[in-house]
Write a protein that holds these residues in place. Structure first.
Motif, PDB file in Angstrom:
ATOM      1  N   LYS A 171      79.799 181.847  91.256  1.00  0.00           N
ATOM      2  CA  LYS A 171      80.770 181.912  90.157  1.00  0.00           C
ATOM      3  C   LYS A 171      80.069 181.738  88.816  1.00  0.00           C
ATOM      4  O   LYS A 171      80.363 182.438  87.848  1.00  0.00           O
ATOM      5  CB  LYS A 171      81.820 180.804  90.329  1.00  0.00           C
ATOM      6  N   TRP A 172      79.159 180.798  88.754  1.00  0.00           N
ATOM      7  CA  TRP A 172      78.468 180.481  87.502  1.00  0.00           C
ATOM      8  C   TRP A 172      77.554 181.627  87.059  1.00  0.00           C
ATOM      9  O   TRP A 172      77.481 181.950  85.874  1.00  0.00           O
ATOM     10  CB  TRP A 172      77.647 179.206  87.694  1.00  0.00           C
ATOM     11  N   THR A 173      76.905 182.276  88.010  1.00  0.00           N
ATOM     12  CA  THR A 173      75.989 183.365  87.669  1.00  0.00           C
ATOM     13  C   THR A 173      76.702 184.712  87.556  1.00  0.00           C
ATOM     14  O   THR A 173      76.131 185.679  87.054  1.00  0.00           O
ATOM     15  CB  THR A 173      74.887 183.485  88.741  1.00  0.00           C
ATOM     16  N   GLY A 174      77.948 184.782  88.043  1.00  0.00           N
ATOM     17  CA  GLY A 174      78.696 186.029  87.987  1.00  0.00           C
ATOM     18  C   GLY A 174      78.514 186.919  89.196  1.00  0.00           C
ATOM     19  O   GLY A 174      79.129 187.984  89.297  1.00  0.00           O
ATOM     20  N   THR A 175      77.670 186.496  90.151  1.00  0.00           N
ATOM     21  CA  THR A 175      77.430 187.328  91.334  1.00  0.00           C
ATOM     22  C   THR A 175      78.584 187.277  92.327  1.00  0.00           C
ATOM     23  O   THR A 175      78.569 188.019  93.317  1.00  0.00           O
ATOM     24  CB  THR A 175      76.136 186.894  92.053  1.00  0.00           C
ATOM     25  N   ILE A 176      79.569 186.425  92.080  1.00  0.00           N
ATOM     26  CA  ILE A 176      80.711 186.368  92.988  1.00  0.00           C
ATOM     27  C   ILE A 176      81.487 187.685  92.970  1.00  0.00           C
ATOM     28  O   ILE A 176      82.145 188.053  93.951  1.00  0.00           O
ATOM     29  CB  ILE A 176      81.643 185.184  92.636  1.00  0.00           C
ATOM     30  N   TYR A 177      81.393 188.426  91.858  1.00  0.00           N
ATOM     31  CA  TYR A 177      82.092 189.716  91.792  1.00  0.00           C
ATOM     32  C   TYR A 177      81.465 190.718  92.752  1.00  0.00           C
ATOM     33  O   TYR A 177      82.156 191.602  93.273  1.00  0.00           O
ATOM     34  CB  TYR A 177      82.076 190.245  90.364  1.00  0.00           C
ATOM     35  N   GLU A 178      80.170 190.583  92.994  1.00  0.00           N
ATOM     36  CA  GLU A 178      79.524 191.429  93.989  1.00  0.00           C
ATOM     37  C   GLU A 178      80.048 191.096  95.378  1.00  0.00           C
ATOM     38  O   GLU A 178      80.252 191.983  96.211  1.00  0.00           O
ATOM     39  CB  GLU A 178      78.006 191.243  93.930  1.00  0.00           C
ATOM     40  N   LEU A 179      80.272 189.815  95.617  1.00  0.00           N
ATOM     41  CA  LEU A 179      80.819 189.391  96.905  1.00  0.00           C
ATOM     42  C   LEU A 179      82.243 189.908  97.085  1.00  0.00           C
ATOM     43  O   LEU A 179      82.608 190.397  98.158  1.00  0.00           O
ATOM     44  CB  LEU A 179      80.803 187.862  96.998  1.00  0.00           C
ATOM     45  N   LEU A 180      83.043 189.825  96.011  1.00  0.00           N
ATOM     46  CA  LEU A 180      84.437 190.254  96.094  1.00  0.00           C
ATOM     47  C   LEU A 180      84.564 191.770  96.265  1.00  0.00           C
ATOM     48  O   LEU A 180      85.523 192.255  96.868  1.00  0.00           O
ATOM     49  CB  LEU A 180      85.193 189.805  94.842  1.00  0.00           C
ATOM     50  N   TRP A 186      95.185 180.615 100.643  1.00  0.00           N
ATOM     51  CA  TRP A 186      95.980 180.855  99.438  1.00  0.00           C
ATOM     52  C   TRP A 186      95.100 181.268  98.263  1.00  0.00           C
ATOM     53  O   TRP A 186      95.456 182.165  97.486  1.00  0.00           O
ATOM     54  CB  TRP A 186      96.771 179.595  99.089  1.00  0.00           C
ATOM     55  N   ILE A 187      93.945 180.635  98.125  1.00  0.00           N
ATOM     56  CA  ILE A 187      93.028 180.963  97.025  1.00  0.00           C
ATOM     57  C   ILE A 187      92.565 182.408  97.115  1.00  0.00           C
ATOM     58  O   ILE A 187      92.562 183.153  96.129  1.00  0.00           O
ATOM     59  CB  ILE A 187      91.821 180.002  97.028  1.00  0.00           C
ATOM     60  N   PHE A 188      92.179 182.840  98.307  1.00  0.00           N
ATOM     61  CA  PHE A 188      91.704 184.214  98.463  1.00  0.00           C
ATOM     62  C   PHE A 188      92.843 185.216  98.317  1.00  0.00           C
ATOM     63  O   PHE A 188      92.636 186.335  97.848  1.00  0.00           O
ATOM     64  CB  PHE A 188      91.016 184.384  99.817  1.00  0.00           C
ATOM     65  N   ARG A 189      94.044 184.810  98.704  1.00  0.00           N
ATOM     66  CA  ARG A 189      95.185 185.728  98.590  1.00  0.00           C
ATOM     67  C   ARG A 189      95.603 185.925  97.143  1.00  0.00           C
ATOM     68  O   ARG A 189      95.982 187.022  96.728  1.00  0.00           O
ATOM     69  CB  ARG A 189      96.363 185.192  99.408  1.00  0.00           C
ATOM     70  N   THR A 190      95.516 184.857  96.355  1.00  0.00           N
ATOM     71  CA  THR A 190      95.952 184.924  94.960  1.00  0.00           C
ATOM     72  C   THR A 190      94.814 185.181  93.986  1.00  0.00           C
ATOM     73  O   THR A 190      95.058 185.551  92.826  1.00  0.00           O
ATOM     74  CB  THR A 190      96.653 183.609  94.562  1.00  0.00           C
ATOM     75  N   GLY A 191      93.558 184.947  94.421  1.00  0.00           N
ATOM     76  CA  GLY A 191      92.426 185.107  93.514  1.00  0.00           C
ATOM     77  C   GLY A 191      92.297 183.964  92.532  1.00  0.00           C
ATOM     78  O   GLY A 191      91.607 184.106  91.506  1.00  0.00           O
ATOM     79  N   TYR A 192      92.902 182.812  92.842  1.00  0.00           N
ATOM     80  CA  TYR A 192      92.884 181.660  91.946  1.00  0.00           C
ATOM     81  C   TYR A 192      91.436 181.232  91.636  1.00  0.00           C
ATOM     82  O   TYR A 192      90.657 180.984  92.530  1.00  0.00           O
ATOM     83  CB  TYR A 192      93.644 180.502  92.585  1.00  0.00           C
ATOM     84  N   LYS A 193      91.110 181.186  90.349  1.00  0.00           N
ATOM     85  CA  LYS A 193      89.809 180.756  89.840  1.00  0.00           C
ATOM     86  C   LYS A 193      88.656 181.650  90.302  1.00  0.00           C
ATOM     87  O   LYS A 193      87.500 181.294  90.176  1.00  0.00           O
ATOM     88  CB  LYS A 193      89.518 179.320  90.290  1.00  0.00           C
ATOM     89  N   MET A 194      88.971 182.804  90.842  1.00  0.00           N
ATOM     90  CA  MET A 194      87.919 183.700  91.324  1.00  0.00           C
ATOM     91  C   MET A 194      87.872 184.997  90.521  1.00  0.00           C
ATOM     92  O   MET A 194      86.796 185.527  90.251  1.00  0.00           O
ATOM     93  CB  MET A 194      88.138 184.032  92.808  1.00  0.00           C
ATOM     94  N   LYS A 195      89.034 185.524  90.166  1.00  0.00           N
ATOM     95  CA  LYS A 195      89.075 186.820  89.494  1.00  0.00           C
ATOM     96  C   LYS A 195      89.281 186.689  87.990  1.00  0.00           C
ATOM     97  O   LYS A 195      89.531 187.657  87.311  1.00  0.00           O
ATOM     98  CB  LYS A 195      90.204 187.651  90.104  1.00  0.00           C
TER      99      LYS A 195
END
Length: 254
Positions: A85-94, A244-253
């Motif tokens: 999340k901090w480096t921004g690579t989580i978008y690659e995972l998503l 719930w977090i993955f379904r809603t994208g809370y704090k991820m998107k």
């Protein structure tokens, strides 16, 4: 169909990070726990009587292992998912062909593995300072695995929730550590006044330590079935929150 290649890639990446920082990840917690054995087990324990027929030094072993297990499970899992999340690579995972289940299994599996390795190392190290026996070794391993997975999930949630590195430490330091110290890690709650025994039962860590101690010595402050049930309930709650977090994208998107 489950993408085992994705799970293995995440798992191996997280484990590799651990082996690159062995001093911080493994050696430091083992050394810190060894100091507890020296101070409480050898120095203070030699002046205290037995608790339920078990020497004080041996009595605190399950509590010390559980204390390290909880902290390391949370720390490993929270940092593992917060760093992308901090480096921004989580978008690659998503955006990759990796399902939420596969991502959770990879990150949580690696965090739980590291925590269990640490717990077993502490168990071996304890033999240097105090003699002990394990009455129910299969149940001991079962509680070790269940607790590591449950609190790795909890740490995964904290990592997704945190906005900065300071927030990663708030719950472990301000909530989990005090609950562990007050959860019977260094004493039996039966030694407390009746009113405080009832209050202490509201502490969820009591059930973890009590069940784990039962696997060693066949004695516990709380019925082992209740301890197992409470751990499973917390595991299901964490699974529900992650879903719930993955379904809603809370704090991820965002």
């Amino acid at each position: 169909m489950i993408n085992f290649y994705a799970i293995r890639a995440i798992y191996r990446f997280e484990m590799a990070r651990t082996f690159r920082t062995l001093t911080q990840s493994i050696a430091s917690p083992v050394l810190s726990t060894s100091l507890y054995f020296i101070v409480f087990g050898t120095a203070i324990g030699s002046r205290m009587g037995e608790i339920g027929g078990v020497s004080y030094g041996a009595f605190i072993i399950p509590g010390l292992i559980m204390m390290s297990l909880l902290n390391e499970s949370i720390s490993n899992a929270s940092f593992g998912i917060y760093l992308p999340k901090w480096t921004g690579t989580i978008y690659e995972l998503l955006s990759a062909p990796v399902s939420p289940v596969e991502a959770v299994v990879g990150y949580v599996g690696a965090a739980a593995t590291k925590s269990m390795m640490l717990g077993l190392l502490i168990l071996v190290t304890a033999r240097i300072f105090v003699p002990y026996h394990i009455e129910h070794p299969v149940w001991m391993v079962g509680f070790l695995v269940l607790t590591a997975v449950t609190f790795s999930l909890f740490g995964f949630i904290i990592g997704l929730w945190a906005d900065d590195f300071q927030k990663l430490q708030i719950i472990p330091l301000m909530v989990v550590t005090p609950l562990t110290f007050l959860g019977g890690a260094f004493y039996s709650i039966g030694m407390l006044p009746p009113i405080w025994q009832k209050i202490t039962l509201a502490n969820p860590v009591v059930y973890l330590i009590s069940g784990f101690r039962w696997s060693f010595y066949g004695q516990s402050d709380v019925n082992v079935v209740v301890s197992l049930g409470m751990t499973l309930v917390f595991l299901l709650v964490c699974l529900g929150i992650v879903a719930w977090i993955f379904r809603t994208g809370y704090k991820m998107k965002t």
